[in-house]
Design a protein around this motif. Structure first.
Motif, PDB file in Angstrom:
ATOM      1  N   GLU A  46       0.818  -1.204   0.000  1.00  0.00           N
ATOM      2  CA  GLU A  46       0.000   0.000   0.000  1.00  0.00           C
ATOM      3  C   GLU A  46       0.852   1.254   0.000  1.00  0.00           C
ATOM      4  O   GLU A  46       1.970   1.282   0.525  1.00  0.00           O
ATOM      5  N   PHE A  47       0.285   2.278  -0.579  1.00  0.00           N
ATOM      6  CA  PHE A  47       0.929   3.577  -0.677  1.00  0.00           C
ATOM      7  C   PHE A  47       1.016   4.230   0.697  1.00  0.00           C
ATOM      8  O   PHE A  47       0.067   4.161   1.488  1.00  0.00           O
ATOM      9  N   VAL A  48       2.152   4.872   0.964  1.00  0.00           N
ATOM     10  CA  VAL A  48       2.325   5.624   2.206  1.00  0.00           C
ATOM     11  C   VAL A  48       2.495   7.115   1.915  1.00  0.00           C
ATOM     12  O   VAL A  48       1.758   7.949   2.446  1.00  0.00           O
ATOM     13  N   ALA A  49       3.465   7.449   1.051  1.00  0.00           N
ATOM     14  CA  ALA A  49       3.749   8.863   0.792  1.00  0.00           C
ATOM     15  C   ALA A  49       4.526   8.985  -0.512  1.00  0.00           C
ATOM     16  O   ALA A  49       5.160   8.019  -0.956  1.00  0.00           O
ATOM     17  N   ALA A  50       4.476  10.165  -1.118  1.00  0.00           N
ATOM     18  CA  ALA A  50       5.246  10.428  -2.320  1.00  0.00           C
ATOM     19  C   ALA A  50       5.694  11.885  -2.325  1.00  0.00           C
ATOM     20  O   ALA A  50       5.072  12.749  -1.680  1.00  0.00           O
ATOM     21  N   ILE A  51       6.761  12.134  -3.071  1.00  0.00           N
ATOM     22  CA  ILE A  51       7.321  13.481  -3.162  1.00  0.00           C
ATOM     23  C   ILE A  51       7.797  13.709  -4.592  1.00  0.00           C
ATOM     24  O   ILE A  51       8.328  12.796  -5.230  1.00  0.00           O
ATOM     25  N   THR A  52       7.573  14.910  -5.116  1.00  0.00           N
ATOM     26  CA  THR A  52       8.000  15.216  -6.470  1.00  0.00           C
ATOM     27  C   THR A  52       9.520  15.345  -6.545  1.00  0.00           C
ATOM     28  O   THR A  52      10.216  15.404  -5.535  1.00  0.00           O
ATOM     29  N   TRP A  53      10.014  15.425  -7.783  1.00  0.00           N
ATOM     30  CA  TRP A  53      11.465  15.460  -7.970  1.00  0.00           C
ATOM     31  C   TRP A  53      12.116  16.641  -7.256  1.00  0.00           C
ATOM     32  O   TRP A  53      13.238  16.551  -6.768  1.00  0.00           O
ATOM     33  N   SER A  54      11.403  17.751  -7.181  1.00  0.00           N
ATOM     34  CA  SER A  54      11.964  18.952  -6.557  1.00  0.00           C
ATOM     35  C   SER A  54      11.704  19.003  -5.058  1.00  0.00           C
ATOM     36  O   SER A  54      12.290  19.831  -4.352  1.00  0.00           O
ATOM     37  N   GLY A  55      10.806  18.152  -4.593  1.00  0.00           N
ATOM     38  CA  GLY A  55      10.381  18.235  -3.195  1.00  0.00           C
ATOM     39  C   GLY A  55       9.293  19.247  -2.957  1.00  0.00           C
ATOM     40  O   GLY A  55       8.864  19.449  -1.822  1.00  0.00           O
ATOM     41  N   GLY A  56       8.800  19.860  -4.025  1.00  0.00           N
ATOM     42  CA  GLY A  56       7.821  20.921  -3.878  1.00  0.00           C
ATOM     43  C   GLY A  56       6.422  20.451  -3.531  1.00  0.00           C
ATOM     44  O   GLY A  56       5.606  21.226  -3.017  1.00  0.00           O
ATOM     45  N   ARG A  57       6.126  19.218  -3.834  1.00  0.00           N
ATOM     46  CA  ARG A  57       4.804  18.669  -3.511  1.00  0.00           C
ATOM     47  C   ARG A  57       4.951  17.311  -2.838  1.00  0.00           C
ATOM     48  O   ARG A  57       5.827  16.534  -3.193  1.00  0.00           O
TER      49      ARG A  57
END
Length: 122
Positions: A46-57
């Motif tokens: 299951e999914f927990v968390a994700a972050i964009t390449w820049s860390g902006g989202r």
């Protein structure tokens, strides 16, 4: 190819904290969105968390929102998962994953680490 190695798992009492790290090597780390997933025995990943390449989202599963925090340091090729107020139901193998899509489904991710065990005792 992107190689991912997780660390930081362990045994902790309920209410405690852990910080997981995922070190990346291979292709340019900053080109990839990063995700954390978990899998408990007998359950689906299951999914927990994700972050964009820049860390902006960032985005989180409802079950961890307000307790977990994902971050990244592109200079160190590392993504982190800070886990606070841990509960026994957080017990699972935690995996980091890399992809271009910033998805929340495991099939969207091409590259995976080997996982690190997190066990929360009651």
């Amino acid at each position: 190819q992107v190689q991912l190695v997780e660390s930081g798992g362990g045994l902790v009492q309920a209410g405690g904290s852990l910080r997981l790290s995922c070190a990346a090597s291979g292709r340019t780390f900053s080109n990839y969105a990063m995700g954390w997933f978990r899998q408990a025995p007998g359950k689906e990943r299951e999914f927990v968390a994700a972050i964009t390449w820049s860390g902006g989202r960032t985005k989180y599963a409802d079950s961890v929102k307000g307790r977990f925090s994902i971050s990244r340091d592109n200079a160190k090729n590392t993504v982190y998962l800070q886990m606070n107020s841990l509960k026994p139901e957080d017990t699972a193998v935690y995996y980091c994953a890399a992809d271009h899509t910033y998805g929340s489904s495991h099939w969207e991710y091409d590259y995976w680490g080997q996982g690190t065990q997190v066990t929360v005792s009651s």
